[in-house]
Design a protein around this motif. Structure first.
Motif, PDB file in Angstrom:
ATOM      1  N   TRP A 173       0.841  -1.199   0.000  1.00  0.00           N
ATOM      2  CA  TRP A 173       0.000   0.000   0.000  1.00  0.00           C
ATOM      3  C   TRP A 173       0.871   1.241   0.000  1.00  0.00           C
ATOM      4  O   TRP A 173       0.617   2.197  -0.710  1.00  0.00           O
ATOM      5  CB  TRP A 173      -0.921  -0.019   1.216  1.00  0.00           C
ATOM      6  N   ARG A 174       1.921   1.244   0.827  1.00  0.00           N
ATOM      7  CA  ARG A 174       2.807   2.413   0.890  1.00  0.00           C
ATOM      8  C   ARG A 174       3.486   2.653  -0.448  1.00  0.00           C
ATOM      9  O   ARG A 174       3.647   3.793  -0.869  1.00  0.00           O
ATOM     10  CB  ARG A 174       3.859   2.231   1.977  1.00  0.00           C
ATOM     11  N   SER A 175       3.892   1.586  -1.112  1.00  0.00           N
ATOM     12  CA  SER A 175       4.536   1.734  -2.416  1.00  0.00           C
ATOM     13  C   SER A 175       3.573   2.344  -3.429  1.00  0.00           C
ATOM     14  O   SER A 175       3.934   3.242  -4.181  1.00  0.00           O
ATOM     15  CB  SER A 175       5.026   0.379  -2.927  1.00  0.00           C
TER      16      SER A 175
ATOM     17  N   GLU B  50      16.249  -1.228  -1.354  1.00  0.00           N
ATOM     18  CA  GLU B  50      16.861  -2.037  -2.407  1.00  0.00           C
ATOM     19  C   GLU B  50      16.572  -3.522  -2.245  1.00  0.00           C
ATOM     20  O   GLU B  50      16.511  -4.256  -3.216  1.00  0.00           O
ATOM     21  CB  GLU B  50      18.367  -1.786  -2.450  1.00  0.00           C
ATOM     22  N   ALA B  51      16.394  -3.988  -1.029  1.00  0.00           N
ATOM     23  CA  ALA B  51      16.192  -5.413  -0.791  1.00  0.00           C
ATOM     24  C   ALA B  51      14.889  -5.932  -1.397  1.00  0.00           C
ATOM     25  O   ALA B  51      14.867  -6.971  -2.039  1.00  0.00           O
ATOM     26  CB  ALA B  51      16.233  -5.702   0.702  1.00  0.00           C
ATOM     27  N   ASP B  52      13.786  -5.200  -1.195  1.00  0.00           N
ATOM     28  CA  ASP B  52      12.506  -5.706  -1.707  1.00  0.00           C
ATOM     29  C   ASP B  52      11.795  -4.731  -2.641  1.00  0.00           C
ATOM     30  O   ASP B  52      10.678  -4.967  -3.040  1.00  0.00           O
ATOM     31  CB  ASP B  52      11.591  -6.131  -0.570  1.00  0.00           C
ATOM     32  N   GLN B  53      12.418  -3.639  -2.988  1.00  0.00           N
ATOM     33  CA  GLN B  53      11.921  -2.656  -3.942  1.00  0.00           C
ATOM     34  C   GLN B  53      10.632  -1.960  -3.513  1.00  0.00           C
ATOM     35  O   GLN B  53       9.892  -1.458  -4.329  1.00  0.00           O
ATOM     36  CB  GLN B  53      11.769  -3.286  -5.325  1.00  0.00           C
ATOM     37  N   PHE B  54      10.353  -1.943  -2.214  1.00  0.00           N
ATOM     38  CA  PHE B  54       9.234  -1.191  -1.686  1.00  0.00           C
ATOM     39  C   PHE B  54       9.773   0.098  -1.085  1.00  0.00           C
ATOM     40  O   PHE B  54      10.953   0.217  -0.793  1.00  0.00           O
ATOM     41  CB  PHE B  54       8.493  -1.986  -0.608  1.00  0.00           C
ATOM     42  N   THR B  55       8.896   1.064  -0.855  1.00  0.00           N
ATOM     43  CA  THR B  55       9.339   2.270  -0.160  1.00  0.00           C
ATOM     44  C   THR B  55       9.134   2.070   1.332  1.00  0.00           C
ATOM     45  O   THR B  55       8.117   1.519   1.763  1.00  0.00           O
ATOM     46  CB  THR B  55       8.576   3.520  -0.644  1.00  0.00           C
ATOM     47  N   VAL B  56      10.115   2.503   2.093  1.00  0.00           N
ATOM     48  CA  VAL B  56      10.087   2.355   3.545  1.00  0.00           C
ATOM     49  C   VAL B  56      10.604   3.644   4.170  1.00  0.00           C
ATOM     50  O   VAL B  56      11.351   4.387   3.533  1.00  0.00           O
ATOM     51  CB  VAL B  56      10.957   1.161   4.009  1.00  0.00           C
TER      52      VAL B  56
END
Length: 157
Positions: A6-8, A91-97
Motif C-alpha cells: 500500500w505504501r509503495s 533495495e532489498a525488496d523494492q518497496f518504499t520504507v
C-alpha cells in the motif's frame, strides 16, 4: 506485505499530479520534493494542529488527534511525539520504507512513540511553498483546515 505494498502504491501515486481541495481553493496540486532542512521547524494548520520537526528526526505534535488520519491509531489523544523520515526505496525488496538516511522526499512517515501508529504525510505544492497533508490516502487529501503550512519564522526553509 500488504502494508508495504500500500505504501509503495501511495508513494507512486503522489509522484504525479493530484487534484485536491486545499484551504478553500480547488487546484491541481503536485507532489513537492523538499529537503530534510526544509522539513525542520514548525508546521501548523488553520484548524490548530501543529507538528514541530527537529533535524535529529524527532517531532512533537499538538492536536494531531483532531485530524482524520489519527483515527486509525490506538490512542489518538496520546499522539504527541515520535520520529519522522522520508519514504525511500528499499533495495532489498523494492518497496518504499521510512529511511532516516533519505535527505529529500515527497512523503514523510510520522512514527508516533505511543502505540503502534504510523501516519503518512504527503507534501504538495512546490519546494518553496509546500503544504503537508497527514492522511491515509493521498487522493482524499486533508480537510481544508487540516493542511499544515511551514511557519516561515522557524526552520531553515
Amino acid at each position: 506485505m500488504g502494508r508495504q505494498l500500500w505504501r509503495s502504491i501511495a508513494f507512486i501515486a503522489v509522484a504525479g499530479a493530484l487534484t485536491v481541495s486545499c484551504a478553500g481553493w480547488g487546484a491541481v496540486i503536485h507532489a513537492a520534493e523538499i529537503s530534510a532542512n526544509q522539513v525542520a521547524g514548525r508546521w501548523a494548520s488553520e484548524g490548530g494542529t501543529s507538528l514541530t520537526f527537529s533535524e535529529d528526526h524527532t517531532f512533537t505534535a499538538e492536536h494531531f488527534d483532531e485530524l482524520p488520519a489519527a483515527s486509525d491509531c490506538e490512542e489518538p489523544s496520546a499522539l504527541s511525539s515520535g520520529r519522522w523520515a522520508f519514504y525511500a526505496p528499499d533495495e532489498a525488496d523494492q518497496f518504499t520504507v521510512p529511511a532516516e538516511s533519505a535527505t529529500r522526499g515527497t512523503v514523510l512517515a510520522l512514527i508516533f512513540s505511543t502505540g503502534d501508529c504510523e501516519v503518512s504525510a504527503y507534501l504538495f505544492g512546490d519546494e518553496d511553498d509546500p503544504v503537508l497533508c497527514p492522511t491515509w490516502d493521498a487522493d482524499v487529501g486533508c480537510p481544508s483546515d487540516g493542511y499544515l503550512q511551514r511557519d516561515q519564522t522557524t526552520g531553515s526553509g
